[in-house]
Design a protein around this motif. Structure first.
Motif, PDB file in Angstrom:
ATOM      1  N   UNK A   1       3.138  17.115  -1.513  1.00 26.16           N
ATOM      2  CA  UNK A   1       3.273  16.487  -0.195  1.00 26.16           C
ATOM      3  C   UNK A   1       4.692  15.980   0.038  1.00 26.16           C
ATOM      4  N   UNK A   2       5.134  16.066   1.296  1.00 30.09           N
ATOM      5  CA  UNK A   2       6.364  15.344   1.659  1.00 30.09           C
ATOM      6  C   UNK A   2       5.938  13.932   2.053  1.00 30.09           C
ATOM      7  N   UNK A   3       6.425  12.940   1.324  1.00 25.28           N
ATOM      8  CA  UNK A   3       6.026  11.546   1.564  1.00 25.28           C
ATOM      9  C   UNK A   3       6.991  10.899   2.553  1.00 25.28           C
ATOM     10  N   UNK A   4       6.548   9.820   3.223  1.00 24.60           N
ATOM     11  CA  UNK A   4       7.433   9.185   4.202  1.00 24.60           C
ATOM     12  C   UNK A   4       8.718   8.677   3.544  1.00 24.60           C
ATOM     13  N   UNK A   5       9.825   8.951   4.195  1.00 26.66           N
ATOM     14  CA  UNK A   5      11.111   8.496   3.671  1.00 26.66           C
ATOM     15  C   UNK A   5      11.531   7.250   4.445  1.00 26.66           C
ATOM     16  N   UNK A   6      11.812   6.185   3.727  1.00 23.63           N
ATOM     17  CA  UNK A   6      12.308   4.981   4.395  1.00 23.63           C
ATOM     18  C   UNK A   6      13.830   5.074   4.406  1.00 23.63           C
ATOM     19  N   UNK A   7      14.400   5.101   5.614  1.00 18.75           N
ATOM     20  CA  UNK A   7      15.857   5.229   5.722  1.00 18.75           C
ATOM     21  C   UNK A   7      16.521   4.014   5.075  1.00 18.75           C
ATOM     22  N   UNK A   8      17.777   4.187   4.639  1.00 21.46           N
ATOM     23  CA  UNK A   8      18.449   3.119   3.886  1.00 21.46           C
ATOM     24  C   UNK A   8      18.589   1.839   4.720  1.00 21.46           C
ATOM     25  N   UNK A   9      18.686   1.994   6.042  1.00 16.25           N
ATOM     26  CA  UNK A   9      18.873   0.819   6.905  1.00 16.25           C
ATOM     27  C   UNK A   9      17.546   0.181   7.322  1.00 16.25           C
ATOM     28  N   UNK A  10      16.426   0.809   6.956  1.00 16.08           N
ATOM     29  CA  UNK A  10      15.145   0.414   7.550  1.00 16.08           C
ATOM     30  C   UNK A  10      14.238  -0.315   6.573  1.00 16.08           C
ATOM     31  N   UNK A  11      13.493  -1.268   7.117  1.00 16.16           N
ATOM     32  CA  UNK A  11      12.363  -1.827   6.386  1.00 16.16           C
ATOM     33  C   UNK A  11      11.156  -1.571   7.286  1.00 16.16           C
ATOM     34  N   UNK A  12      10.405  -0.537   6.938  1.00 14.88           N
ATOM     35  CA  UNK A  12       9.312  -0.094   7.811  1.00 14.88           C
ATOM     36  C   UNK A  12       8.160  -1.084   7.802  1.00 14.88           C
ATOM     37  N   UNK A  13       7.507  -1.202   8.947  1.00 17.68           N
ATOM     38  CA  UNK A  13       6.287  -2.032   9.032  1.00 17.68           C
ATOM     39  C   UNK A  13       5.054  -1.190   8.692  1.00 17.68           C
ATOM     40  N   UNK A  14       5.279   0.061   8.315  1.00 14.24           N
ATOM     41  CA  UNK A  14       4.203   0.970   7.898  1.00 14.24           C
ATOM     42  C   UNK A  14       2.946   0.849   8.758  1.00 14.24           C
ATOM     43  N   UNK A  15       3.147   1.017  10.072  1.00 11.69           N
ATOM     44  CA  UNK A  15       1.957   1.110  10.935  1.00 11.69           C
ATOM     45  C   UNK A  15       1.098   2.288  10.465  1.00 11.69           C
TER      46      UNK A  15
ATOM     47  N   UNK B   1       0.856  -1.198   0.000  1.00  8.37           N
ATOM     48  CA  UNK B   1       0.000   0.000   0.000  1.00  8.37           C
ATOM     49  C   UNK B   1       0.895   1.251   0.000  1.00  8.37           C
ATOM     50  N   UNK B   2       1.925   1.232   0.850  1.00  3.63           N
ATOM     51  CA  UNK B   2       2.828   2.385   0.949  1.00  3.63           C
ATOM     52  C   UNK B   2       3.506   2.645  -0.404  1.00  3.63           C
ATOM     53  N   UNK B   3       3.923   1.570  -1.052  1.00  2.00           N
ATOM     54  CA  UNK B   3       4.597   1.679  -2.339  1.00  2.00           C
ATOM     55  C   UNK B   3       3.651   2.312  -3.379  1.00  2.00           C
ATOM     56  N   UNK B   4       2.398   1.866  -3.380  1.00  2.00           N
ATOM     57  CA  UNK B   4       1.408   2.407  -4.323  1.00  2.00           C
ATOM     58  C   UNK B   4       1.163   3.895  -4.044  1.00  2.00           C
ATOM     59  N   UNK B   5       1.037   4.237  -2.750  1.00  2.00           N
ATOM     60  CA  UNK B   5       0.865   5.657  -2.405  1.00  2.00           C
ATOM     61  C   UNK B   5       2.039   6.483  -2.937  1.00  2.00           C
ATOM     62  N   UNK B   6       3.253   5.948  -2.759  1.00  2.00           N
ATOM     63  CA  UNK B   6       4.443   6.667  -3.234  1.00  2.00           C
ATOM     64  C   UNK B   6       4.336   6.923  -4.740  1.00  2.00           C
ATOM     65  N   UNK B   7       3.903   5.879  -5.469  1.00  2.93           N
ATOM     66  CA  UNK B   7       3.777   6.040  -6.927  1.00  2.93           C
ATOM     67  C   UNK B   7       2.717   7.085  -7.274  1.00  2.93           C
ATOM     68  N   UNK B   8       1.594   6.999  -6.583  1.00  2.00           N
ATOM     69  CA  UNK B   8       0.446   7.840  -6.948  1.00  2.00           C
ATOM     70  C   UNK B   8       0.594   9.290  -6.483  1.00  2.00           C
TER      71      UNK B   8
END
Ligand SMILES: Cc1ncc(COP(=O)(O)O)c(C=O)c1O
Length: 369
Positions: free
Chosen positions: A271-285, A258-265
């Motif tokens: 908007x400033x979209x959430x940035x996933x840090x290079x070391x992180x794999x977010x659980x997108x709560x 879902x997060x990936x689709x939001x990023x695309x759309x």
């Protein structure tokens, strides 16, 4: 108008699991293990394994788990704990409950997590622990913060209430610090049918004492070795969580999709979209976007049947309950600005493509005017 899109749809998750949940709850009613009991014991084993930890101790809430974590580390009156002002208030409650003082450090503008560069300035001889939050499901900079902990011989408590299954450098969070605390509040990535929480640790002594502390400070019934609490997880919650845990990894991947689709759309919007840090794999709560006209955007989404929420509008150093700490507006400018600009869009594993496409269309419509 099309069907409203709820900010969070717990019913969508319940539906496919309903028969299994009914059976698990019925089992608890049959065996009458209402406080702790076999399903809680089994869940503790399974959740410890999920986190790659040796021990899991289940509680009646994440707040209780955080409270006990600080007691285990010997934090008490007169001590200081370094933490973030940009979180749900319960992170700070735990510090207050043991009589210590929350010492806030501002967040990183891009990730909303505690900024490691600012921590050392806040360390004093009274500092007894560092307690950052994996906010919105995104791991904080574990590597940098652990290095500070090592240098200053301070324990790390991870507030992982929002980050079940999130990964730092490919490893599931839960064992980087001395103790990690999770919440199973119904809206969390792994939610009970009521309140729930847990701590995980690789320290057997901590686990043993945590079990006693949650049960009135006793290991033998009616003998109380220290002042304890009634912080036991209910049997029904253990049963429900046991049904849900095997689905967590799949749900996390669905949230990430879902997060990936939001990023695309939404990439071409202001908007400033959430940035996933290079070391992180977010659980997108949560999927939290930012914009200076946040309040207008929220009103537009509300008016068009798109649920959204604010996490969190007022940082903790400016909350009335913490006025006695003596902080002022302007002390943590990044957190304050985030509080004015952040907006959480609907995100849950069951959110469909047409639903998230409509969320994006309503957002775009706001910026086209
Ligand atoms: C970051 C954070 N810490 C602590 C808690 C407290 O957990 P609980 O509501 O289970 O007490 C929550 C959630 O509510 C949270 O989001």
């Amino acid at each position: 108008m099309s069907e409203p899109i709820p900010y969070l749809d717990l019913r969508a998750q319940m539906k496919p699991l309903r028969a299994e949940l009914d059976a698990a709850i019925a089992r608890t009613l049959d065996n009458c293990s209402f406080c702790l009991g076999p399903d809680v014991v089994q869940f503790e084993k399974d959740f410890a394994k999920f986190c790659g930890a040796q021990h899991c101790v289940a509680f009646n809430s994440g707040t209780s788990a955080l409270h006990i974590a600080l007691l285990l580390l010997g934090v008490g009156p007169g001590d200081e704990v370094i933490t973030t002002p940009f979180t749900f208030v319960a992170t700070s409650w735990a510090i207050s409950y043991v009589g210590a003082k929350p010492v806030y450090v501002d967040i990183d503008d891009a990730t909303f997590n505690l900024d490691p560069k600012l921590i050392e300035k806040a360390i004093t001889p009274k500092t007894k622990a560092i307690m950052p939050v994996h906010l919105y499901g995104q791991p904080f900079d574990v590597g940098a913060i652990l290095e500070i902990c090592r240098q200053h011989k301070l324990p790390l408590v991870e507030d992982a209430a929002q980050a079940h299954g999130a990964k730092f450098q490919g490893k599931v969070i839960g064992t980087f610090g001395e103790i990690s605390c999770f919440s199973f509040y119904p809206g969390k990535n792994l939610g009970a049918a009521g309140e729930g929480g847990a701590l995980v640790t690789n320290n057997a002594d901590f686990a043993k004492r945590a079990r006693a502390l949650r049960e009135h400070g006793s290991t033998v019934r009616y003998y109380h070795d220290e002042i304890g609490y009634n912080y036991r997880m209910e049997g029904i919650q253990g049963a429900v969580l046991g049904v849900k845990l095997p689905h967590l990894e799949k749900w996390t991947q669905a949230r990430r999709r879902v997060a990936h689709r939001y990023h695309q759309l939404l990439q071409d919007t202001p908007l400033q979209l959430p940035l996933e840090a290079s070391f992180a794999e977010s659980a997108y709560h949560l999927f939290v976007v930012r914009h200076p006209r946040r309040d207008d955007l929220k009103a537009h989404l509300d008016a068009n049947g798109v649920g959204c929420a604010l996490h969190y509008p007022l940082p903790l150093h400016l909350q009335k309950c913490y006025a006695s700490l003596g902080y002022q507006a302007g002390d943590f400018p990044i957190s304050e600005k985030a509080g004015r600009e952040c907006l959480s869009l609907p995100i849950y594993p069951e959110l469909t493509d047409p639903q998230l496409e409509r969320v994006a269309a309503v957002v775009k419509d706001f910026f086209s005017k």
